[in-house]
Write a protein that holds these residues in place. Structure first.
Motif: not given
Length: 258
Positions: A39, A79, A82, A85
């Motif tokens: 990430r 991020a 998430a 990702t």
């Protein structure tokens, strides 16, 4: 152990922040640490990520353009939290999970090499282990010279390789060299990378419809929340801002000889 004792701890100053999280970066958190790396290393502002399982610590070094640190950290936190990702799994090097490692981002290529230059069928790279250990440098030369497509390879201070891009990809050469440096050449023996073991017995995972492993939000959300808190309080994190080291940056001091 109390809930407060296991909360992620963030220390930050311009250009660097350190995260301590036993669940994510400590022993047994290999899948989470690798997911975190995927990430954060997708951000072009990031220069390096140091991971130390023994201290359950990650040190991220970055350089901003017009973005302010708070906005960058908020984007980073988003991020981290998430479900799917970041960079592709194959974009990460392979490393011994119980050993400290520093991952550097070089124009889209993630590598353990501190310096990396690629142009016109030539590769130049630098790593402290190669500079300290001449026997290791010789083994690295030997391993690369037998690769089809390699025209010339030398490791005198820097690693310098001349190759035919039509016969071998530069990423394969980088991964082969990294494997030799880390003492695990068998992991990158084939041209096509083998699936990486994430230590699934140590972490809960789900499987997406496309077959990709998805790290559970419950594991990384506390860390993302701490990052958001730092951004919203203007770096007034739970921990005090660390003083600059007289011996260099935290990332530079992180490296320990094998």
């Amino acid at each position: 152990m109390t809930a407060g004792a296991v909360r992620p701890v963030v220390k930050a100053r311009p250009g660097i922040f350190e995260v301590t999280d036993q669940r994510v970066f400590g022993p047994g958190g290999e899948a989470l640490a690798r997911g975190f790396a995927r990430r954060v290393l997708s951000f072009s502002e990031v220069r390096s990520l140091a991971l130390d399982p023994a201290r359950a610590k990650a040190i991220l070094q970055y350089r901003l353009g017009s973005d302010d640190p708070g906005s960058f950290l908020i984007r980073l936190a988003g991020a981290v939290a998430a479900p799917v990702t970041g960079v592709n799994e194959a974009a990460l090097p392979h490393w011994p999970y119980r050993e400290p490692v520093i991952l550097y981002l070089h124009s889209g290529i993630i590598s353990i090499f501190t310096e990396l230059n690629i142009a016109d069928g030539r590769l130049t790279a630098r790593h402290p282990a190669m500079e300290r250990n001449q026997a290791l440098a010789r083994r690295l030369e030997t391993a690369l010279r037998v690769v089809p497509g390699v025209i010339e390879a030398a490791a005198t201070g820097d690693l310098r390789v001349r190759f035919d891009p039509r016969a071998v990809t530069v990423l394969r050469l980088i991964r082969l060299a990294e494997a030799e440096l880390l003492g695990q050449p068998s992991t990158i023996a084939a041209a096509t990378p083998a699936p990486v073991s994430f230590g699934l017995e140590n972490v809960m995972v789900g499987v997406a419809a496309v077959g990709e492993f998805v790290l559970p939000l419950v594991a990384l959300e506390p860390l993302a929340r701490r990052l958001r808190n730092c951004a919203s309080t203007g770096w007034a994190c739970r921990c005090s801002t660390p003083a600059p080291s007289a011996r260099g940056s935290p990332v530079a001091n992180f490296w320990r000889p094998h």
